[in-house]
Design an enzyme around this catalytic site. Sequence first.
Site, PDB file in Angstrom:
ATOM      1  N   PRO A 132       0.788  -1.222   0.000  1.00  0.00           N
ATOM      2  CA  PRO A 132       0.000   0.000   0.000  1.00  0.00           C
ATOM      3  C   PRO A 132       0.827   1.283   0.000  1.00  0.00           C
ATOM      4  CG  PRO A 132      -0.149  -1.120   2.122  1.00  0.00           C
ATOM      5  CD  PRO A 132       0.498  -2.070   1.166  1.00  0.00           C
ATOM      6  N   ASN A 133       0.343   2.208  -0.783  1.00  0.00           N
ATOM      7  CA  ASN A 133       0.876   3.572  -0.916  1.00  0.00           C
ATOM      8  C   ASN A 133       2.170   3.648  -1.719  1.00  0.00           C
ATOM      9  OD1 ASN A 133      -1.216   4.824   0.718  1.00  0.00           O
ATOM     10  ND2 ASN A 133      -0.291   3.715   2.424  1.00  0.00           N
ATOM     11  N   ARG A 138       5.167  10.799  -2.740  1.00  0.00           N
ATOM     12  CA  ARG A 138       4.866  10.547  -1.332  1.00  0.00           C
ATOM     13  C   ARG A 138       6.091  10.789  -0.450  1.00  0.00           C
ATOM     14  NH1 ARG A 138       4.756   4.483   1.216  1.00  0.00           N
ATOM     15  NH2 ARG A 138       3.962   5.085   3.257  1.00  0.00           N
ATOM     16  N   TYR A 145      11.210   8.683   0.985  1.00  0.00           N
ATOM     17  CA  TYR A 145      11.137   7.662  -0.065  1.00  0.00           C
ATOM     18  C   TYR A 145      11.728   8.104  -1.415  1.00  0.00           C
ATOM     19  CZ  TYR A 145       7.929   5.516   3.298  1.00  0.00           C
ATOM     20  OH  TYR A 145       7.386   4.966   4.426  1.00  0.00           O
ATOM     21  N   ASN A 156       7.945  -5.752  -0.890  1.00  0.00           N
ATOM     22  CA  ASN A 156       7.855  -4.632   0.041  1.00  0.00           C
ATOM     23  C   ASN A 156       6.383  -4.534   0.426  1.00  0.00           C
ATOM     24  OD1 ASN A 156       7.768  -2.283   1.500  1.00  0.00           O
ATOM     25  ND2 ASN A 156       9.000  -1.080   0.065  1.00  0.00           N
ATOM     26  N   ALA A 200       3.089  -0.963   4.809  1.00  0.00           N
ATOM     27  CA  ALA A 200       2.512  -0.961   6.160  1.00  0.00           C
ATOM     28  C   ALA A 200       2.022  -2.346   6.595  1.00  0.00           C
ATOM     29  CB  ALA A 200       1.375   0.055   6.242  1.00  0.00           C
ATOM     30  N   HIS A 210       3.912  -4.637   9.111  1.00  0.00           N
ATOM     31  CA  HIS A 210       3.825  -4.467  10.553  1.00  0.00           C
ATOM     32  C   HIS A 210       2.481  -4.914  11.129  1.00  0.00           C
ATOM     33  CE1 HIS A 210       7.139  -1.984   9.319  1.00  0.00           C
ATOM     34  NE2 HIS A 210       6.355  -1.083   8.759  1.00  0.00           N
ATOM     35  N   ASP A 249       1.534 -15.436   6.796  1.00  0.00           N
ATOM     36  CA  ASP A 249       1.190 -16.841   6.562  1.00  0.00           C
ATOM     37  C   ASP A 249       1.358 -17.209   5.090  1.00  0.00           C
ATOM     38  OD1 ASP A 249       0.636 -17.328   9.213  1.00  0.00           O
ATOM     39  OD2 ASP A 249      -1.543 -17.268   8.992  1.00  0.00           O
ATOM     40  N   GLU A 260      12.497  -9.684   1.653  1.00  0.00           N
ATOM     41  CA  GLU A 260      11.743  -8.516   2.139  1.00  0.00           C
ATOM     42  C   GLU A 260      12.589  -7.256   1.942  1.00  0.00           C
ATOM     43  OE1 GLU A 260      10.525  -8.934   6.233  1.00  0.00           O
ATOM     44  OE2 GLU A 260      10.149  -6.792   6.450  1.00  0.00           O
ATOM     45  N   HIS A 317      12.635  -2.875   2.306  1.00  0.00           N
ATOM     46  CA  HIS A 317      12.052  -1.587   2.685  1.00  0.00           C
ATOM     47  C   HIS A 317      12.975  -0.491   2.207  1.00  0.00           C
ATOM     48  CE1 HIS A 317       8.981  -3.519   4.991  1.00  0.00           C
ATOM     49  NE2 HIS A 317       9.910  -4.315   5.465  1.00  0.00           N
ATOM     50  N   ILE A 318      12.383   0.538   1.680  1.00  0.00           N
ATOM     51  CA  ILE A 318      13.153   1.674   1.151  1.00  0.00           C
ATOM     52  C   ILE A 318      13.834   2.413   2.302  1.00  0.00           C
ATOM     53  CG2 ILE A 318      12.889   3.888  -0.048  1.00  0.00           C
ATOM     54  CD1 ILE A 318      10.415   2.474  -1.475  1.00  0.00           C
ATOM     55  N   SER A 319      13.068   2.645   3.355  1.00  0.00           N
ATOM     56  CA  SER A 319      13.598   3.372   4.511  1.00  0.00           C
ATOM     57  C   SER A 319      14.136   2.384   5.549  1.00  0.00           C
ATOM     58  CB  SER A 319      12.474   4.214   5.141  1.00  0.00           C
ATOM     59  OG  SER A 319      11.432   3.374   5.634  1.00  0.00           O
ATOM     60  N   ARG A 327      12.873   4.479  12.567  1.00  0.00           N
ATOM     61  CA  ARG A 327      11.623   5.248  12.544  1.00  0.00           C
ATOM     62  C   ARG A 327      10.748   4.883  13.756  1.00  0.00           C
ATOM     63  NH1 ARG A 327       9.184   4.806   6.701  1.00  0.00           N
ATOM     64  NH2 ARG A 327       7.951   6.573   7.512  1.00  0.00           N
ATOM     65  N   ARG A 357       7.046   0.505  13.407  1.00  0.00           N
ATOM     66  CA  ARG A 357       7.650  -0.003  12.158  1.00  0.00           C
ATOM     67  C   ARG A 357       8.787  -0.984  12.431  1.00  0.00           C
ATOM     68  NH1 ARG A 357       5.347   3.488   8.316  1.00  0.00           N
ATOM     69  NH2 ARG A 357       4.985   5.546   9.192  1.00  0.00           N
TER      70      ARG A 357
HETATM   71  C1  DQA Z   1       8.168   0.937   3.862  1.00  0.00           C
HETATM   72  C2  DQA Z   1       8.224   1.141   5.381  1.00  0.00           C
HETATM   73  C3  DQA Z   1       6.848   0.950   6.010  1.00  0.00           C
HETATM   74  O1  DQA Z   1       6.918   1.159   7.417  1.00  0.00           O
HETATM   75  C4  DQA Z   1       5.869   1.932   5.428  1.00  0.00           C
HETATM   76  O2  DQA Z   1       4.580   1.700   5.941  1.00  0.00           O
HETATM   77  C5  DQA Z   1       5.861   1.956   3.949  1.00  0.00           C
HETATM   78  C6  DQA Z   1       7.111   1.801   3.218  1.00  0.00           C
HETATM   79  C7  DQA Z   1       9.525   1.234   3.191  1.00  0.00           C
HETATM   80  O3  DQA Z   1       9.686   0.801   2.055  1.00  0.00           O
HETATM   81  O4  DQA Z   1      10.376   1.904   3.768  1.00  0.00           O
HETATM   82  O5  DQA Z   1       4.826   2.191   3.324  1.00  0.00           O
HETATM   83  O6  DQA Z   1       7.871  -0.440   3.617  1.00  0.00           O
END
Ligand code: DQA
Length: 140
Positions: A9-10, A17, A22, A71, A74, A77, A84, A95, A97-99, A104, A108
């Site tokens: 998501p997002n 964003r 990001y 990725n 959200a 978490h 599963d 897995e 994550h960009i950040s 943070r 997270r």
């Molecule tokens: C994220 C980190 C997550 O906590 C956050 O909700 C995201 C992006 C990252 O790529 O850093 O949407 O997965």
Amino acid sequence: MKIMIINGPNLNLLGTREPDTYGNKSFETYFSELQFKFKNTELSYFQSNIEGEIIDELHKADQDFEGIVLNAAAYTHTSIGMADAVKGIKTPVVEVHISNTHAREEFRHKSYIAPNAKGVILGFGLLGYDLAIQSFLNEK
Ligand code: DQA
């Protein structure tokens, strides 16, 4: 080799964003760069803001792909269902994550995906996807 990238998501908003966190590149632009760089690898990309659609895609990717880069954003978490799914499929999942989620908010820091991931890459910006692909290519 066939590798599927799944964004949660997002992440469709990448580029606009929270650019301080990001960056300002859209994933579509970055995905073209990845395809150019990894010419001999068949890369696919799926993004959804809907938990069940991502779970369905993980199930589908299990049939066709040798590696999955996830990725879950959200849902990382929060989603036991997605965890599963990662546990239930045979195709290994890296897995990403960009950040650096550990630098943070506390909420997270927890990943439900990580215990069943092949590995976790975080905090290197979009480069994390590149590194995840390399991790699959280098294993043979
Ligand atoms: C994220 C980190 C997550 O906590 C956050 O909700 C995201 C992006 C990252 O790529 O850093 O949407 O997965």
